[in-house]
Design a protein around this motif. Sequence first.
Motif, short mmCIF file in Angstrom:
data_model
loop_
_atom_site.label_atom_id
_atom_site.label_comp_id
_atom_site.label_asym_id
_atom_site.label_seq_id
_atom_site.Cartn_x
_atom_site.Cartn_y
_atom_site.Cartn_z
N SER A 56 -38.05 2.43 48.82
CA SER A 56 -37.35 1.70 47.76
C SER A 56 -36.99 0.31 48.27
CB SER A 56 -36.09 2.47 47.34
OG SER A 56 -35.49 1.83 46.24
N GLN A 65 -35.54 -2.23 47.22
CA GLN A 65 -34.24 -2.82 46.92
C GLN A 65 -33.10 -2.20 47.74
OE1 GLN A 65 -36.04 -0.95 44.83
NE2 GLN A 65 -34.76 0.34 43.53
N ILE A 66 -33.35 -1.07 48.40
CA ILE A 66 -32.31 -0.39 49.17
C ILE A 66 -32.39 -0.76 50.65
CG2 ILE A 66 -31.45 1.86 49.96
CD1 ILE A 66 -32.22 3.00 47.27
N LYS A 67 -31.26 -1.20 51.18
CA LYS A 67 -31.15 -1.51 52.60
C LYS A 67 -30.59 -0.30 53.36
CE LYS A 67 -28.72 -4.57 55.79
NZ LYS A 67 -27.76 -5.69 55.86
N SER A 98 -27.83 -2.78 48.69
CA SER A 98 -29.09 -3.45 48.38
C SER A 98 -29.45 -4.41 49.50
CB SER A 98 -29.00 -4.20 47.06
OG SER A 98 -28.28 -5.41 47.23
N VAL A 99 -30.70 -4.87 49.50
CA VAL A 99 -31.14 -5.85 50.50
C VAL A 99 -30.37 -7.16 50.34
CG1 VAL A 99 -33.41 -4.83 50.87
CG2 VAL A 99 -33.10 -6.52 49.07
N ALA A 100 -29.80 -7.39 49.17
CA ALA A 100 -29.00 -8.59 48.93
C ALA A 100 -27.54 -8.40 49.35
CB ALA A 100 -29.07 -8.97 47.45
N TYR A 118 -32.90 -3.40 36.04
CA TYR A 118 -33.24 -2.53 37.16
C TYR A 118 -34.69 -2.03 37.10
CZ TYR A 118 -32.92 1.15 40.64
OH TYR A 118 -33.14 1.95 41.73
N CYS A 142 -37.64 -3.22 39.72
CA CYS A 142 -37.43 -2.70 41.09
C CYS A 142 -37.66 -1.20 41.13
CB CYS A 142 -36.02 -3.01 41.57
SG CYS A 142 -35.71 -4.74 41.88
N ALA A 173 -40.44 0.93 43.29
CA ALA A 173 -40.04 2.02 44.18
C ALA A 173 -40.79 3.32 43.86
CB ALA A 173 -38.53 2.24 44.09
#
Length: 128
Positions: A31, A33-35, A54-56, A114, A117, A121
């Motif tokens: 995924s 978008q997931i950190k 999130s990566v952000a 959403y 993204c 994923a």
Amino acid sequence: MGRLTLHATGPAVPETVWRRYVCVDEWASWSPQIKAVQAAERRLTAGMSGTVESVAGIRAAFVVEAVDHDRRSWAWRVRLGPVQLRLHHEVCTHTRGSATSLTMDGPRLARLAYAPCALLALRRLVRP
């Protein structure tokens, strides 16, 4: 409030796809978008709660509502501030390997924001 369902199929076998859902430490590997996932449990269980980062650097709280290992399905609620989405995931056998779906219930703008993204994923989830 409304509903949106996304689908993806790919060559990964259903058992592999399901394991990727069940092991929360694997979420960031498929995924984009997931950190990270912060939760006391490392395996998906009903009632577990935590935070998805999130990566952000945005953190959203979640609660897993249901997990059915036999049917390879699970549902959770994710909240970011006042916005909440209910996400229901399923993994099925497909002639190409596996199929997965995500049904999102919540505000239209949140679902549409959403969706790109989430679809990326899902497509990565069903890769070998």
